[in-house]
Design a protein around this motif. Structure first.
Motif, PDB file in Angstrom:
ATOM      1  N   UNK A 123       0.853  -1.191   0.000  1.00 50.03           N
ATOM      2  CA  UNK A 123       0.000   0.000   0.000  1.00 50.03           C
ATOM      3  C   UNK A 123       0.884   1.234   0.000  1.00 50.03           C
ATOM      4  N   UNK A 124       0.580   2.159  -0.894  1.00 51.65           N
ATOM      5  CA  UNK A 124       1.265   3.442  -0.971  1.00 51.65           C
ATOM      6  C   UNK A 124       0.261   4.493  -0.496  1.00 51.65           C
ATOM      7  N   UNK A 125       0.643   5.304   0.468  1.00 48.91           N
ATOM      8  CA  UNK A 125      -0.324   6.224   1.080  1.00 48.91           C
ATOM      9  C   UNK A 125       0.343   7.518   1.526  1.00 48.91           C
ATOM     10  N   UNK A 126      -0.492   8.518   1.779  1.00 44.54           N
ATOM     11  CA  UNK A 126      -0.085   9.790   2.384  1.00 44.54           C
ATOM     12  C   UNK A 126      -0.655   9.820   3.800  1.00 44.54           C
ATOM     13  N   UNK A 127       0.130  10.362   4.711  1.00 43.04           N
ATOM     14  CA  UNK A 127      -0.326  10.458   6.097  1.00 43.04           C
ATOM     15  C   UNK A 127       0.080  11.817   6.661  1.00 43.04           C
ATOM     16  N   UNK A 128      -0.898  12.528   7.206  1.00 39.79           N
ATOM     17  CA  UNK A 128      -0.639  13.820   7.858  1.00 39.79           C
ATOM     18  C   UNK A 128      -1.217  13.757   9.270  1.00 39.79           C
ATOM     19  N   UNK A 129      -0.370  14.056  10.265  1.00 40.28           N
ATOM     20  CA  UNK A 129      -0.791  14.036  11.668  1.00 40.28           C
ATOM     21  C   UNK A 129      -0.350  15.347  12.312  1.00 40.28           C
ATOM     22  N   UNK A 130      -1.282  16.010  12.987  1.00 35.56           N
ATOM     23  CA  UNK A 130      -1.000  17.263  13.693  1.00 35.56           C
ATOM     24  C   UNK A 130      -1.158  17.017  15.189  1.00 35.56           C
ATOM     25  N   UNK A 131      -0.041  17.081  15.926  1.00 36.78           N
ATOM     26  CA  UNK A 131      -0.066  16.826  17.370  1.00 36.78           C
ATOM     27  C   UNK A 131       0.246  18.074  18.194  1.00 36.78           C
ATOM     28  N   UNK A 132       0.114  19.241  17.590  1.00 35.90           N
ATOM     29  CA  UNK A 132       0.449  20.471  18.316  1.00 35.90           C
ATOM     30  C   UNK A 132      -0.409  20.650  19.569  1.00 35.90           C
ATOM     31  N   UNK A 133      -1.682  20.281  19.502  1.00 38.10           N
ATOM     32  CA  UNK A 133      -2.572  20.435  20.662  1.00 38.10           C
ATOM     33  C   UNK A 133      -2.507  19.233  21.606  1.00 38.10           C
TER      34      UNK A 133
END
Length: 197
Positions: A88-98
């Motif tokens: 599987x080829x995928x994009x992942x974006x995670x925002x952990x600032x909060x």
């Protein structure tokens, strides 16, 4: 009389002995250490209590770019059989600032693929993971990522299978519980019905 005098001398020696024992260096060090540990335990408990109500919910987005299924020989178990392998080829974006507050030491992220088949009601495979420490960049944005760990099935059940990808995380606090959380968002993908060679 003599007994009263003896009792008085015995009492004075006893009190003097107690005073000598109370004032030596090891006794004082023991008292300081015990009190310090008690204060630290109380501070750790207060730290935990003040953050138990604050949820750690990173924002994330998963997008699958491409999926393939291959029929590969099983080299790991020593058996001479073929197993399905999903790529599987995928994009992942995670925002952990909060997500980082004063009681979060680090967050362990991992992407899980889940599916069912006639042999097993629940199949879960970890595809990717990352440890984000306090002070690290709280934004994870990867493009065209391939599975970090092999996505093997224990048979030949992946062709045409519906696979659900979801992000999970473990919060490692400075003090308190170690919660294992599953994100509420997920993405479903139908794997190809034919093998890619």
């Amino acid at each position: 009389g003599i007994n009263a005098e003896f009792g008085k001398q015995w009492y004075q020696r006893r009190v003097r002995g107690i005073n000598l024992r109370m004032n030596n260096l090891t006794s004082r060090a023991n008292v300081i250490l015990a009190n310090s540990l008690s204060v630290l335990a109380i501070c750790a408990g207060l730290l935990f209590i003040t953050t138990i109500h604050i949820p750690v919910q990173p924002e994330f987005e998963i997008k699958i770019n491409k999926a393939e299924v291959r029929h590969q020989p099983d080299h790991m178990s020593g058996r001479r059989e073929y197993l399905d392998l999903a790529l599987i080829n995928y994009n992942l974006a995670v925002d952990m600032r909060e997500s980082f507050h004063w009681n979060v030491k680090m967050i362990f992220l991992y992407l899980v693929a889940e599916y069912t088949n006639e042999d097993n009601s629940v199949n879960q495979v970890v595809l990717w993971d990352k440890i984000v420490m306090r002070g690290d960049n709280p934004l994870v944005d990867v493009k065209n990522l391939r599975t970090k760990y092999s996505f093997f099935d224990d048979g030949s059940h992946l062709r045409g299978q519906v696979v659900r990808l979801s992000l999970h995380w473990n919060v490692v606090p400075n003090a308190g519980l170690l919660p294992n959380t599953r994100g509420s968002q997920f993405i479903s993908q139908v794997l190809p019905s034919s093998y890619t060679y």
